[in-house]
Design a protein around this motif. Structure first.
Motif, PDB file in Angstrom:
ATOM      1  N   HIS A  46       0.856  -1.186   0.000  1.00  0.00           N
ATOM      2  CA  HIS A  46       0.000   0.000   0.000  1.00  0.00           C
ATOM      3  C   HIS A  46       0.890   1.233   0.000  1.00  0.00           C
ATOM      4  N   ILE A  47       0.562   2.199  -0.853  1.00  0.00           N
ATOM      5  CA  ILE A  47       1.290   3.472  -0.862  1.00  0.00           C
ATOM      6  C   ILE A  47       0.272   4.570  -0.602  1.00  0.00           C
ATOM      7  N   VAL A  48       0.554   5.358   0.443  1.00  0.00           N
ATOM      8  CA  VAL A  48      -0.373   6.379   0.905  1.00  0.00           C
ATOM      9  C   VAL A  48       0.337   7.730   0.920  1.00  0.00           C
ATOM     10  N   THR A  49      -0.389   8.768   0.501  1.00  0.00           N
ATOM     11  CA  THR A  49       0.097  10.152   0.567  1.00  0.00           C
ATOM     12  C   THR A  49      -0.955  10.969   1.308  1.00  0.00           C
ATOM     13  N   PRO A  50      -0.692  12.243   1.562  1.00  0.00           N
ATOM     14  CA  PRO A  50      -1.734  13.079   2.169  1.00  0.00           C
ATOM     15  C   PRO A  50      -3.008  13.147   1.313  1.00  0.00           C
ATOM     16  N   ASP A  51      -2.883  12.857   0.016  1.00  0.00           N
ATOM     17  CA  ASP A  51      -4.053  12.859  -0.867  1.00  0.00           C
ATOM     18  C   ASP A  51      -4.845  11.562  -0.803  1.00  0.00           C
ATOM     19  N   GLY A  52      -4.328  10.551  -0.098  1.00  0.00           N
ATOM     20  CA  GLY A  52      -5.033   9.287   0.028  1.00  0.00           C
ATOM     21  C   GLY A  52      -4.232   8.109  -0.495  1.00  0.00           C
ATOM     22  N   LEU A  53      -4.933   7.003  -0.696  1.00  0.00           N
ATOM     23  CA  LEU A  53      -4.317   5.770  -1.168  1.00  0.00           C
ATOM     24  C   LEU A  53      -3.985   5.899  -2.653  1.00  0.00           C
ATOM     25  N   ILE A  54      -2.721   5.707  -3.009  1.00  0.00           N
ATOM     26  CA  ILE A  54      -2.255   5.835  -4.390  1.00  0.00           C
ATOM     27  C   ILE A  54      -2.113   4.469  -5.047  1.00  0.00           C
ATOM     28  N   TYR A  55      -1.764   3.461  -4.239  1.00  0.00           N
ATOM     29  CA  TYR A  55      -1.475   2.142  -4.802  1.00  0.00           C
ATOM     30  C   TYR A  55      -1.812   1.086  -3.768  1.00  0.00           C
TER      31      TYR A  55
END
Length: 144
Positions: free
Chosen positions: A11-20
């Protein structure tokens, strides 16, 4: 009978949400102290990441496709066969706007030159990081 494939969740998460979010056989990341490869049943780790390419080799059912994701640093936590990467920014190779990345690269190079002429180390360092991020995005786009 064949043994079931041993997969990890990524799982890849940024402040914008789940990316992957996918299952994979191998996770390749660039930690601040070097390249790491994470496989099924890897020991638990928590480590900071550098600007770089995250590579996820998918399952054999997916023909071992490799997904490339450009990240701008962050952290990876791995335990119980789940890898979670928390990054400031992350972009899948297929979503990168390469012309925008090339424009960002040109802007960063120009700012580095201006900072060098003014002997402004702080501005130079910020521009150098922007350049590394832009080059990483271009490289990841070209690997897809």
């Amino acid at each position: 009978m064949a043994e079931p494939e041993r997969l990890i969740e990524v799982h890849i998460v940024t402040p914008d949400g789940l990316i992957y979010s996918h299952f994979g056989r191998i996770l390749n990341i660039r930690a601040i102290d070097g390249q790491r490869e994470i496989l099924y049943n890897h020991l638990p780790i928590l480590t900071p990441l550098s600007i770089g390419d995250v590579k996820v080799t998918r399952s054999q059912a997916n023909n071992g496709v490799v997904d490339h994701i450009a990240i701008s640093g962050g952290y990876v936590e791995f335990s119980d066969n789940v890898a979670t990467i928390i990054a400031d920014t992350a972009e899948r190779a297929r979503n990168i706007d390469v012309s925008r990345a090339e424009a960002a690269k040109a802007r960063a190079e120009k700012r580095m030159q201006e900072a060098r002429e003014k002997h402004d180390q702080q501005s130079f360092d910020r521009a150098e990081i922007a350049l590394r991020r832009a080059v990483n995005r271009i490289d990841v786009y070209n690997r897809r």
